[in-house]
Design an enzyme around this catalytic site. Structure first.
Site, short mmCIF file in Angstrom:
data_model
loop_
_atom_site.label_atom_id
_atom_site.label_comp_id
_atom_site.label_asym_id
_atom_site.label_seq_id
_atom_site.Cartn_x
_atom_site.Cartn_y
_atom_site.Cartn_z
N HIS A 193 0.82 -1.22 0.00
CA HIS A 193 0.00 0.00 0.00
C HIS A 193 0.86 1.27 0.00
O HIS A 193 0.34 2.37 -0.22
CB HIS A 193 -0.93 -0.01 1.22
CG HIS A 193 -2.23 0.67 0.98
ND1 HIS A 193 -2.51 1.43 -0.13
CD2 HIS A 193 -3.37 0.71 1.74
CE1 HIS A 193 -3.72 1.90 -0.07
NE2 HIS A 193 -4.30 1.49 1.06
N ASP A 215 -2.15 2.27 -4.54
CA ASP A 215 -3.38 2.72 -3.87
C ASP A 215 -4.49 1.69 -4.08
O ASP A 215 -4.42 0.84 -4.97
CB ASP A 215 -3.82 4.07 -4.43
CG ASP A 215 -2.83 5.18 -4.10
OD1 ASP A 215 -2.18 5.08 -3.04
OD2 ASP A 215 -2.70 6.11 -4.90
#
Length: 496
Positions: free
Chosen positions: A467, A471
């Site tokens: 992450h 995204d």
């Protein structure tokens, strides 16, 4: 006079091979037609005999290297002139080097491979005081990827073991000492060299890796036909024997039942292999370093299954390889990675490195642990090329013949837990990669389609991603594109 050892003709349409095993090392005496090394192509294994008698000089192509037809493998320094030819076959010339041989010879750690700096001594096949013949296997080392056999550099008596089982040694460490090389032990060594079937030959006939594989499979050496030099059983011979109908091989697995954790008397403590330690460390490092998150979706595999069923026979007939599901997933992922390049990127310090290519890692379970061979430039391959590459890498993984280079440089990974029956899982990233796709079992499930309940072959997909660089929108988009490509494979042909 020097004679060159070159790659022989490999067969029609075969242009390259990989050096699998060297049976001799520089400085060893060789006889005419004695096997020097073994090459592997995508179809067969080829043994390379010595073209002349003499001493093996430089090894030009090391184990794991890919070579073309007629490529130089090594050189042989021929022994003298007219009298040289009968030397290797006779026991008399063996006396010549004995007078020059040192009283003791150190057993050193052999070359471990690029970037490998240490190993663990897993097994000693000889004890202090045992007589050894030259090239007889003394011990086996384990690195984080492969097992390395250590042959005796000279004949004599194993006088000292400086690195016992379980010890970690670096690439230049001393493992033991052989004394009396070429002196008192000469008569004992000469006999096995001239007559391999002698009683002592039982101890040296089989490769240690083959012995280990037979022990794990519960096979007796009498049930395995050796194809190595002098009938020596190699690991590949054990694999072939295991593939043949052998119900007895399953029997030894029965005692390996889980034991109660609260009964110390029944517990067995076994040191982790270096490969298992490396797997544990890398997976834990991945969790500690990356901000890992997993997103899920499901895919209707009906169209892929129908397409595969329709063309699999023609595909195999033309390309010589079976059409599986992995090529569809590889193609679908390569297609999706073009749209969402951050899933194919990695973090280097404060930089993001985007890859304009796809080196696809394909996770494979082996008897010794999980390995991830890499299919390079998978985005430029056809379905047939992908299937051939995956089949070849999978076979090399099971045989323990993958080189370090073949497991490095991946940019994205596929993990197929479905072959073991897994319905859903969260795969762990293979650092420094930013994405891994988990495939799972295809299972018939009721689905609502156009207001009707229809039974469809469904598979859960799981994308684990970092992450820090990917995204949520990018991860979901990637997974949706993979789903769309698999549910309508025609999209792959039209680049949609």
């Amino acid at each position: 006079m020097t004679t060159e050892v070159r790659v022989p003709t490999l067969g029609e349409s075969v242009t390259e091979a990989t050096v699998a095993t060297w049976f001799k090392k520089p400085g060893d005496a060789v006889a005419v037609d004695e096997m020097l090394c073994e090459l592997e192509t995508d179809k067969v294994t080829v043994e390379v005999p010595s073209p002349a008698a003499g001493t093996l000089g430089d090894i030009i192509a090391a184990e794991g290297e890919t070579v073309g037809v007629d490529a130089l493998l090594a050189t042989i320094a021929e022994a003298g002139a007219g009298a040289a030819a009968p030397a290797p076959a006779s026991s008399a010339p063996a006396a010549a080097p004995k007078s020059d041989a040192p009283a003791s010879v150190d057993v050193m750690v052999p070359t471990l491979g690029e970037s490998v700096t240490e190993a663990t001594v897993s097994t000693w096949f000889k004890a202090v005081g045992d007589a050894v013949a030259q090239d007889e296997m003394l011990c086996e080392l384990e690195t984080d990827k492969v097992s390395v056999e250590v042959p005796a550099p000279a004949a004599g008596v194993l006088a000292e073991i400086t690195a016992p089982e379980g010890a970690t040694v670096d690439a230049s460490a001393k493992l033991g000492v052989i004394s009396g090389a070429g002196a008192v032990a000469a008569p004992a060594v000469a006999a096995p060299a001239a007559a391999a079937p002698a009683a002592s030959g039982k101890d040296v006939a089989n490769a240690p890796s083959a012995e280990k594989a037979m022990a794990q499979a519960g096979l007796n050496s009498d049930a395995v036909t050796g194809t190595g030099r002098d009938g020596r059983i190699m690991k590949e011979d054990v694999m072939k024997a295991m593939a043949a109908p052998a119900p007895a091989a399953a029997a030894p697995a029965a005692p390996r039942a889980p034991v109660p954790a609260d009964d110390a008397a029944r517990e067995e403590r076994v040191k982790m292999t270096r490969l298992r330690q490396t797997i544990a460390k890398r997976l834990k490092d991945s969790q500690n370093t990356a901000a890992m998150l997993t997103t899920y979706n499901e895919v209707d595999m009906g169209e892929v299954m129908a397409l595969r069923s329709q063309y699999k026979d023609q595909f195999e007939k033309k390309h010589g390889v079976r059409l599986g599901f992995m090529s569809f997933f590889t193609k679908a992922c390569c297609h999706a990675l073009k749209e969402v390049p951050e899933v194919n990127a990695e973090i280097d310090g404060t930089d993001i490195v985007y890859k304009n290519f796809v080196h696809m890692g394909v996770a494979a379970g082996t008897p010794t642990g999980l390995v991830v061979p890499v299919i390079r430039d998978a985005d430029a391959m056809s379905f047939a090329e992908i299937e051939k590459a995956i089949a070849e890498k999978g076979r090399r993984a099971r045989d323990g013949k993958l080189s370090m280079a073949e497991m490095q440089g991946g940019t994205f990974t596929l993990s197929n837990g479905g072959v073991y029956g897994s319905l859903m899982s969260s795969p762990i990233l293979n650092p420094p990669q930013s994405g891994i796709l988990g495939m799972h079992k295809i299972q018939d499930r009721p689905m609502a389609i156009n207001g009707q309940v229809v039974i469809r072959p469904m598979m859960y997909l799981a994308l684990s991603y970092d992450h820090r660089i990917v995204d949520g929108k990018g991860a979901v988009t990637f997974l949706v594109r993979v789903k769309e490509a698999l549910e309508d494979p025609r999209r792959l042909l039209m680049d949609l």
